[in-house]
Design a protein around this motif. Sequence first.
Motif, PDB file in Angstrom:
ATOM      1  N   ALA A 230      43.546  39.152  46.174  1.00 55.05           N
ATOM      2  CA  ALA A 230      43.563  39.746  44.770  1.00 55.05           C
ATOM      3  C   ALA A 230      42.373  39.147  43.703  1.00 55.05           C
ATOM      4  O   ALA A 230      42.223  38.091  43.620  1.00 55.05           O
ATOM      5  N   ALA A 231      41.675  40.016  43.119  1.00 52.60           N
ATOM      6  CA  ALA A 231      40.704  39.672  42.349  1.00 52.60           C
ATOM      7  C   ALA A 231      41.084  38.873  41.140  1.00 52.60           C
ATOM      8  O   ALA A 231      42.222  39.075  40.703  1.00 52.60           O
ATOM      9  N   PHE A 232      40.357  38.086  40.933  1.00 46.42           N
ATOM     10  CA  PHE A 232      40.775  37.011  39.741  1.00 46.42           C
ATOM     11  C   PHE A 232      40.928  37.867  38.495  1.00 46.42           C
ATOM     12  O   PHE A 232      40.182  38.691  38.210  1.00 46.42           O
ATOM     13  N   ARG A 233      41.721  37.405  37.728  1.00 46.19           N
ATOM     14  CA  ARG A 233      42.191  38.179  36.557  1.00 46.19           C
ATOM     15  C   ARG A 233      42.591  36.962  35.517  1.00 46.19           C
ATOM     16  O   ARG A 233      43.062  35.936  35.742  1.00 46.19           O
ATOM     17  N   LEU A 234      42.724  37.464  34.375  1.00 44.22           N
ATOM     18  CA  LEU A 234      43.385  36.277  33.261  1.00 44.22           C
ATOM     19  C   LEU A 234      44.872  36.320  33.477  1.00 44.22           C
ATOM     20  O   LEU A 234      45.420  37.327  33.870  1.00 44.22           O
ATOM     21  N   PRO A 235      45.640  35.004  33.482  1.00 43.66           N
ATOM     22  CA  PRO A 235      46.891  34.968  33.651  1.00 43.66           C
ATOM     23  C   PRO A 235      47.797  35.526  32.335  1.00 43.66           C
ATOM     24  O   PRO A 235      47.042  35.418  31.275  1.00 43.66           O
ATOM     25  N   GLU A 236      48.655  35.853  32.648  1.00 42.30           N
ATOM     26  CA  GLU A 236      49.497  36.212  31.491  1.00 42.30           C
ATOM     27  C   GLU A 236      50.003  35.247  30.689  1.00 42.30           C
ATOM     28  O   GLU A 236      50.191  33.926  31.336  1.00 42.30           O
ATOM     29  N   LEU A 237      50.203  35.681  29.346  1.00 40.95           N
ATOM     30  CA  LEU A 237      50.287  34.432  28.490  1.00 40.95           C
ATOM     31  C   LEU A 237      52.030  34.048  28.101  1.00 40.95           C
ATOM     32  O   LEU A 237      52.088  32.875  27.388  1.00 40.95           O
ATOM     33  N   GLY A 238      52.835  35.091  28.366  1.00 38.99           N
ATOM     34  CA  GLY A 238      54.216  34.979  28.087  1.00 38.99           C
ATOM     35  C   GLY A 238      54.420  34.347  26.626  1.00 38.99           C
ATOM     36  O   GLY A 238      53.953  34.719  25.611  1.00 38.99           O
ATOM     37  N   PRO A 239      55.289  33.212  26.566  1.00 41.02           N
ATOM     38  CA  PRO A 239      55.699  32.854  25.269  1.00 41.02           C
ATOM     39  C   PRO A 239      54.512  32.211  24.302  1.00 41.02           C
ATOM     40  O   PRO A 239      54.786  32.004  23.323  1.00 41.02           O
ATOM     41  N   ILE A 240      53.481  32.001  25.311  1.00 39.54           N
ATOM     42  CA  ILE A 240      52.255  31.542  24.225  1.00 39.54           C
ATOM     43  C   ILE A 240      51.926  32.403  23.367  1.00 39.54           C
ATOM     44  O   ILE A 240      51.533  32.082  22.156  1.00 39.54           O
ATOM     45  N   GLY A 241      52.237  33.758  23.597  1.00 35.09           N
ATOM     46  CA  GLY A 241      51.781  34.992  22.849  1.00 35.09           C
ATOM     47  C   GLY A 241      50.393  35.573  23.123  1.00 35.09           C
ATOM     48  O   GLY A 241      49.830  35.450  24.410  1.00 35.09           O
ATOM     49  N   SER A 242      49.972  36.059  21.926  1.00 33.41           N
ATOM     50  CA  SER A 242      48.572  36.817  22.296  1.00 33.41           C
ATOM     51  C   SER A 242      47.231  36.156  22.317  1.00 33.41           C
ATOM     52  O   SER A 242      46.213  36.586  22.577  1.00 33.41           O
ATOM     53  N   ASN A 243      47.222  34.965  21.817  1.00 38.41           N
ATOM     54  CA  ASN A 243      46.211  33.965  21.728  1.00 38.41           C
ATOM     55  C   ASN A 243      46.121  32.658  22.676  1.00 38.41           C
ATOM     56  O   ASN A 243      47.513  32.327  22.443  1.00 38.41           O
ATOM     57  N   GLY A 244      45.161  32.441  23.160  1.00 34.82           N
ATOM     58  CA  GLY A 244      45.062  31.048  23.714  1.00 34.82           C
ATOM     59  C   GLY A 244      44.654  31.029  25.189  1.00 34.82           C
ATOM     60  O   GLY A 244      44.291  32.062  25.664  1.00 34.82           O
ATOM     61  N   LEU A 245      44.309  29.893  25.562  1.00 34.37           N
ATOM     62  CA  LEU A 245      43.868  29.584  26.935  1.00 34.37           C
ATOM     63  C   LEU A 245      42.121  30.355  27.015  1.00 34.37           C
ATOM     64  O   LEU A 245      41.685  30.134  25.926  1.00 34.37           O
ATOM     65  N   ALA A 246      41.972  31.121  27.967  1.00 36.58           N
ATOM     66  CA  ALA A 246      40.897  31.878  28.024  1.00 36.58           C
ATOM     67  C   ALA A 246      40.744  33.152  27.267  1.00 36.58           C
ATOM     68  O   ALA A 246      41.515  33.843  28.122  1.00 36.58           O
ATOM     69  N   ASN A 247      39.922  33.451  26.445  1.00 39.78           N
ATOM     70  CA  ASN A 247      39.964  34.750  25.629  1.00 39.78           C
ATOM     71  C   ASN A 247      39.110  35.964  26.055  1.00 39.78           C
ATOM     72  O   ASN A 247      37.821  35.449  26.709  1.00 39.78           O
ATOM     73  N   PRO A 248      39.419  37.000  26.475  1.00 44.14           N
ATOM     74  CA  PRO A 248      38.672  37.753  27.359  1.00 44.14           C
ATOM     75  C   PRO A 248      37.202  38.077  26.515  1.00 44.14           C
ATOM     76  O   PRO A 248      36.292  38.249  27.480  1.00 44.14           O
ATOM     77  N   ARG A 249      37.123  37.889  25.292  1.00 39.91           N
ATOM     78  CA  ARG A 249      35.667  38.412  24.946  1.00 39.91           C
ATOM     79  C   ARG A 249      34.698  37.107  25.134  1.00 39.91           C
ATOM     80  O   ARG A 249      33.504  37.361  24.889  1.00 39.91           O
ATOM     81  N   ASP A 250      35.321  36.039  25.579  1.00 41.78           N
ATOM     82  CA  ASP A 250      34.139  34.961  25.972  1.00 41.78           C
ATOM     83  C   ASP A 250      33.809  35.142  27.344  1.00 41.78           C
ATOM     84  O   ASP A 250      32.794  34.143  27.607  1.00 41.78           O
ATOM     85  N   PHE A 251      34.173  35.868  28.118  1.00 38.50           N
ATOM     86  CA  PHE A 251      33.523  36.348  29.438  1.00 38.50           C
ATOM     87  C   PHE A 251      32.320  37.319  29.216  1.00 38.50           C
ATOM     88  O   PHE A 251      32.654  38.459  28.452  1.00 38.50           O
TER      89      PHE A 251
END
Length: 430
Positions: free
Chosen positions: A202-223
């Motif tokens: 399956a094509a690469f996608r951003l991982p789900e963030l779960g309890p981390i919430g809506s911010n963190g790890l790789a942000n979509p706008r930086d791609f």
Amino acid sequence: MSELSYQSGFGNQHASEAIAGSLPVGRNSPQRVAHGLYAELLSGAAFTAPRADNLRTWLYRRQPSVVVGGYRPLDHEGLKTGAKDGVSAPPDPMRWAPQPLLDGPHDFIAGLRTLVVNGDPDAQTGMAAHVYSATSSMERRAFVNADGELLIVPEQGALTISTELGVLEVAPGEIALLPRGMAFKVAVSGPSRGYVCENYGAAFRLPELGPIGSNGLANPRDFLAPVAAFEAEAGAYEIVKKYGGRLWTARQDHTPFNVVAWHGNLTPYKYDTSHFMVIGSISFDHPDPSIFTVLTSPSDTPGWANVDFVIFPPRWLVAEDTFRPPWYHRNVMSEFMGLVQGQYDAKPEGFKPGGASLHNTMVPHGPDTEAFAKASNASLAPHKLDNTLAFMFETRWRLLPTAYAMQGTGLETNYADCWAGLSDNFKDKA
């Protein structure tokens, strides 16, 4: 390198035109496309995939990609595909020294060498990890990979990657993600080296963030996706296609980089890993390495990735009463690791930029003797790991080394000795 324009956002519906008025309005395939262009659809998912998972881009080009001569086999002994091309290997940890540049002038395609494989591109499962070297640019030559998408991780030398949708400039510390089936070529300005993950699933996608919430790890706008740019120069092109686990070559009398306008969400991307928002412990203990996941290719079992792309970038360590490097572990997932720059904290010696290691499913690994001694006695004041970038291609299936990987390509036969000094320090107080 020249300054290029990009469009921001992973998975967004992007639209771009190199000549105003080239994009149709209100329909995808009008009876006559503006400027005498042809409409062509590139699908990265089945037509009936759920809307959220559907990947496709409409291309408006000077000639459709069907205008190409017949293909014939192209030999390439260094490039392998799927578990069928692996060799039997013991359940040992493995490590390779930095791969030397190949002799003589060679481009990105000629410089590809496969180290480990699993899965099957026809079954759309698994991955391969390659290394590449290049001393010359692909001029009138393009590469199309029908077996999988490519994640390119430069370690030495910047790359200029021309794609059907536009141009990406990618330097060490950045990555490029190229969709399955999209033509591209790679230009270099000097000797270049790096790593490639070929993802059959399956094509690469951003991982789900779960309890981390809506911010963190790789942000979509930086791609960053490219803007439309087409090659105006006339002349023939060699098209090299990877299809069914081998290479094929054909010759056509025009450039494949002739897309004047496009819109869709199946696009190439570049990403600067320095924009990754690192999450870590601010109390005690060492969280699982899943918190360093940039991109994931899911499998049919939730949580068990076909392949994850994980990075270990510069970050602060502040945990109290904690052994801060990764703990010793055996894991159901298999880990192929590379080093882009600096040192990796669990292997301060021996693991060098351009090198690689493999710790397969249930193969024990962890900090070497030096790292254990240093971390066990270190002051636990806040400390920043700086000037470092390591990564993992992590997959649920066992990775098989290739014959090339096992025969005289820098395989360190004494790698396991790095743990030999971990003596029995047990003190019985009974």
